[in-house]
Scaffold this motif. Sequence first.
Motif, PDB file in Angstrom:
ATOM      1  N   ALA A  26       0.710  -1.284   0.094  1.00 23.65           N
ATOM      2  CA  ALA A  26       0.017   0.019   0.088  1.00 23.65           C
ATOM      3  C   ALA A  26       0.935   1.252  -0.076  1.00 23.65           C
ATOM      4  CB  ALA A  26      -1.052  -0.041   1.187  1.00 23.65           C
ATOM      5  N   LYS A  27       1.920   1.202   0.748  1.00 22.25           N
ATOM      6  CA  LYS A  27       2.734   2.516   0.970  1.00 22.25           C
ATOM      7  C   LYS A  27       3.576   2.574  -0.597  1.00 22.25           C
ATOM      8  CE  LYS A  27       5.640   4.762   4.442  1.00 22.25           C
ATOM      9  NZ  LYS A  27       4.303   5.862   4.354  1.00 22.25           N
ATOM     10  N   GLN A  28       4.295   1.537  -0.944  1.00 22.80           N
ATOM     11  CA  GLN A  28       4.745   1.507  -2.082  1.00 22.80           C
ATOM     12  C   GLN A  28       4.370   2.175  -3.356  1.00 22.80           C
ATOM     13  OE1 GLN A  28       6.226  -2.690  -2.298  1.00 22.80           O
ATOM     14  NE2 GLN A  28       8.308  -2.032  -2.923  1.00 22.80           N
ATOM     15  N   LEU A  29       3.033   1.469  -3.272  1.00 18.58           N
ATOM     16  CA  LEU A  29       2.355   1.839  -4.807  1.00 18.58           C
ATOM     17  C   LEU A  29       1.726   3.229  -4.346  1.00 18.58           C
ATOM     18  CD1 LEU A  29       1.459   0.172  -6.961  1.00 18.58           C
ATOM     19  CD2 LEU A  29       2.773  -1.073  -5.240  1.00 18.58           C
ATOM     20  N   ALA A  30       1.276   3.559  -3.282  1.00 16.03           N
ATOM     21  CA  ALA A  30       0.894   5.081  -3.026  1.00 16.03           C
ATOM     22  C   ALA A  30       1.876   6.021  -3.231  1.00 16.03           C
ATOM     23  CB  ALA A  30       0.366   5.234  -1.609  1.00 16.03           C
ATOM     24  N   THR A  31       3.099   5.819  -2.973  1.00 11.88           N
ATOM     25  CA  THR A  31       4.203   6.656  -3.402  1.00 11.88           C
ATOM     26  C   THR A  31       4.274   6.797  -4.897  1.00 11.88           C
ATOM     27  OG1 THR A  31       5.312   6.460  -1.200  1.00 11.88           O
ATOM     28  CG2 THR A  31       6.590   7.137  -3.292  1.00 11.88           C
ATOM     29  N   ILE A  32       4.261   5.730  -5.725  1.00 14.18           N
ATOM     30  CA  ILE A  32       4.686   5.601  -7.007  1.00 14.18           C
ATOM     31  C   ILE A  32       3.048   6.150  -7.629  1.00 14.18           C
ATOM     32  CG2 ILE A  32       4.649   3.936  -8.813  1.00 14.18           C
ATOM     33  CD1 ILE A  32       6.246   1.808  -7.134  1.00 14.18           C
ATOM     34  N   ASP A  33       2.248   5.868  -7.184  1.00 12.46           N
ATOM     35  CA  ASP A  33       0.849   6.549  -7.713  1.00 12.46           C
ATOM     36  C   ASP A  33       1.106   8.293  -7.682  1.00 12.46           C
ATOM     37  OD1 ASP A  33      -1.628   5.773  -8.948  1.00 12.46           O
ATOM     38  OD2 ASP A  33      -2.473   7.118  -7.716  1.00 12.46           O
ATOM     39  N   GLN A  34       1.473   8.564  -6.516  1.00 14.03           N
ATOM     40  CA  GLN A  34       1.824   9.975  -6.255  1.00 14.03           C
ATOM     41  C   GLN A  34       2.887  10.474  -7.412  1.00 14.03           C
ATOM     42  OE1 GLN A  34       0.705  12.680  -4.185  1.00 14.03           O
ATOM     43  NE2 GLN A  34      -0.782  11.445  -3.411  1.00 14.03           N
ATOM     44  N   LEU A  35       4.075   9.923  -7.420  1.00 13.38           N
ATOM     45  CA  LEU A  35       5.042  10.377  -8.622  1.00 13.38           C
ATOM     46  C   LEU A  35       4.849  10.125  -9.898  1.00 13.38           C
ATOM     47  CD1 LEU A  35       8.106   8.363  -6.618  1.00 13.38           C
ATOM     48  CD2 LEU A  35       7.327  10.996  -6.472  1.00 13.38           C
ATOM     49  N   THR A  36       3.937   9.491 -10.307  1.00  8.63           N
ATOM     50  CA  THR A  36       3.475   9.142 -11.771  1.00  8.63           C
ATOM     51  C   THR A  36       2.203   9.662 -11.996  1.00  8.63           C
ATOM     52  OG1 THR A  36       2.719   7.031 -11.287  1.00  8.63           O
ATOM     53  CG2 THR A  36       4.997   7.073 -11.713  1.00  8.63           C
ATOM     54  N   PHE A  73      -4.628  -4.958  11.357  1.00 13.10           N
ATOM     55  CA  PHE A  73      -4.052  -3.503  11.216  1.00 13.10           C
ATOM     56  C   PHE A  73      -5.162  -2.761  12.446  1.00 13.10           C
ATOM     57  CE2 PHE A  73      -3.069  -4.771   6.857  1.00 13.10           C
ATOM     58  CZ  PHE A  73      -1.977  -3.635   6.521  1.00 13.10           C
ATOM     59  N   ASN A  74      -4.238  -2.069  13.166  1.00 11.96           N
ATOM     60  CA  ASN A  74      -4.783  -1.252  14.194  1.00 11.96           C
ATOM     61  C   ASN A  74      -4.814   0.311  14.099  1.00 11.96           C
ATOM     62  OD1 ASN A  74      -5.064  -3.604  16.182  1.00 11.96           O
ATOM     63  ND2 ASN A  74      -3.055  -3.902  15.516  1.00 11.96           N
ATOM     64  N   ASN A  75      -6.020   0.912  13.650  1.00 12.55           N
ATOM     65  CA  ASN A  75      -6.037   2.259  13.625  1.00 12.55           C
ATOM     66  C   ASN A  75      -4.874   2.966  12.808  1.00 12.55           C
ATOM     67  OD1 ASN A  75      -8.067   2.570  15.455  1.00 12.55           O
ATOM     68  ND2 ASN A  75      -6.823   2.101  17.133  1.00 12.55           N
ATOM     69  N   TYR A  76      -4.392   2.413  11.634  1.00 10.48           N
ATOM     70  CA  TYR A  76      -3.461   2.537  10.777  1.00 10.48           C
ATOM     71  C   TYR A  76      -3.935   3.657   9.872  1.00 10.48           C
ATOM     72  CZ  TYR A  76       0.315   2.696   7.247  1.00 10.48           C
ATOM     73  OH  TYR A  76       0.969   3.160   6.316  1.00 10.48           O
ATOM     74  N   THR A  77      -3.325   4.944   9.675  1.00  9.61           N
ATOM     75  CA  THR A  77      -3.518   5.735   8.627  1.00  9.61           C
ATOM     76  C   THR A  77      -2.267   6.008   7.741  1.00  9.61           C
ATOM     77  OG1 THR A  77      -4.786   7.060  10.278  1.00  9.61           O
ATOM     78  CG2 THR A  77      -4.051   8.163   8.246  1.00  9.61           C
ATOM     79  N   LEU A  78      -2.390   5.873   6.484  1.00  7.26           N
ATOM     80  CA  LEU A  78      -1.745   6.047   5.429  1.00  7.26           C
ATOM     81  C   LEU A  78      -1.433   7.401   4.736  1.00  7.26           C
ATOM     82  CD1 LEU A  78       0.509   4.974   3.271  1.00  7.26           C
ATOM     83  CD2 LEU A  78      -0.958   4.302   2.034  1.00  7.26           C
ATOM     84  N   TRP A 124      -5.701   2.369   1.571  1.00  9.93           N
ATOM     85  CA  TRP A 124      -5.549   3.168   0.523  1.00  9.93           C
ATOM     86  C   TRP A 124      -6.771   4.377   0.751  1.00  9.93           C
ATOM     87  CZ3 TRP A 124      -4.582  -0.510  -4.145  1.00  9.93           C
ATOM     88  CH2 TRP A 124      -3.204  -0.640  -4.305  1.00  9.93           C
ATOM     89  N   THR A 125      -7.898   3.831   1.300  1.00  7.99           N
ATOM     90  CA  THR A 125      -8.966   4.505   1.267  1.00  7.99           C
ATOM     91  C   THR A 125      -9.627   5.062   2.755  1.00  7.99           C
ATOM     92  OG1 THR A 125     -10.632   2.598   1.292  1.00  7.99           O
ATOM     93  CG2 THR A 125      -9.895   3.423  -0.919  1.00  7.99           C
ATOM     94  N   GLU A 126      -8.892   4.537   3.896  1.00  4.06           N
ATOM     95  CA  GLU A 126      -9.655   4.780   5.039  1.00  4.06           C
ATOM     96  C   GLU A 126      -8.468   5.525   5.937  1.00  4.06           C
ATOM     97  OE1 GLU A 126     -11.695   1.713   6.973  1.00  4.06           O
ATOM     98  OE2 GLU A 126     -12.195   0.861   4.958  1.00  4.06           O
ATOM     99  N   ASP A 127      -9.003   6.487   6.829  1.00  9.69           N
ATOM    100  CA  ASP A 127      -7.965   6.523   8.082  1.00  9.69           C
ATOM    101  C   ASP A 127      -8.486   5.781   9.058  1.00  9.69           C
ATOM    102  OD1 ASP A 127      -6.667   8.630   6.498  1.00  9.69           O
ATOM    103  OD2 ASP A 127      -7.942  10.376   7.428  1.00  9.69           O
TER     104      ASP A 127
END
Length: 366
Positions: A102-112, A171-176, A157-160
């Motif tokens: 999720a973190k890898q792809l979120a960063t790549i999505d932002q960069l591209t 997962f426990n209250n994780y926000t990306l 990707w969609t929730e805080d």
Amino acid sequence: MTTDHERAVKFAYWVPNVSGGLVVSKIEQRTSWDIDYNRRLAQTAERSGFEYALSQIRFTAGYGAEYQHESVAFSHALLAATEKLKVIAAILPGPWHPAVVAKQLATIDQLTGGRVAINVVSGWFKGEFTAIGEPWLEHDERYRRSEEFIRAVKGVWTEDDFTFKGDFYRFNNYTLKPKPLQQPHPEVFQGGNSAAARRMAAAVSDWYFMNGNSLENHRAQIDEIRTAAAAQGRTVRFGVNAFIIARDSEDEAQQVLHDIVRHADTEAVHAFGHAVKQAGSASPEAQGMWSNSKFEDLVQYNDGFKTGLIGTPEQIARKIVALKAIGVDLVLGGFLHFIEEVEYFGKRVLPLVRELEEAGATAETA
């Protein structure tokens, strides 16, 4: 409102980031797994009208694939070399944790600018898992893990404050932050022929990749998954694998197919067939991927010959429109000599597909 562009069948190609090309054959393939070749291929495909590329994930050598570039890093390199192409990175639950993906792809999505997607591969090669010390789950458990994986990635990707309590991931209250640019999230693809794979597609995936098959069998898969997804308030789009041999004459195309099979790496094909059929037979219904594949079919990794996109540009275009008429949204193409054949496809086949679409061609008239 659905636009003409959205209704048009889309085209993707297999990224040759793994050595050996897309056929288990000793025939010459003017294709390379190195980055320079793949950058040129991505740029050629983009110019030729392809909208997607699918990178492959392999952790160990075998069946002619002695060298393998990692899929996520390689996908990012191709995205950096293009402007519009969307690259689908293959992901294997087990080696990857959904938080990392999720973190890898979120960063790549932002960069591209929002041009990355994932293909979740549940795993068929036991030797690959044991070689890297990963537990090898039973067939349906692998798909159950993949379903949790997709639910977790989409949730991140969609929730805080994302919380998830599964059997495989928690997962426990994780926000990306930052989240991906694409809304609601990057597209999620998957494949698999088994009942477990089809249930998973209906439940969580955005796209379902089908191995090569007859028109009738593709229609049955689409109808089953579409009905199951609708019962859950969802829609799924469909891609089909095809090894494309487009030539000026049908005889020339068929001769290329004959030569590929004639030069097959017999030992590698049999080893591949044994591994994949063993994996498929472990499903409760003994009906996994490649369960009905003959030697000739296994020369192409994903039954691509069965789709029948072999012939003249006109023959192939009509078959593609027939696939579209039964619900296929995307054709995933493999080629023998990638750059030159992708360019030929873009010049000679794709314009005919668009003409037939515009004329409202159907499976009956194709």
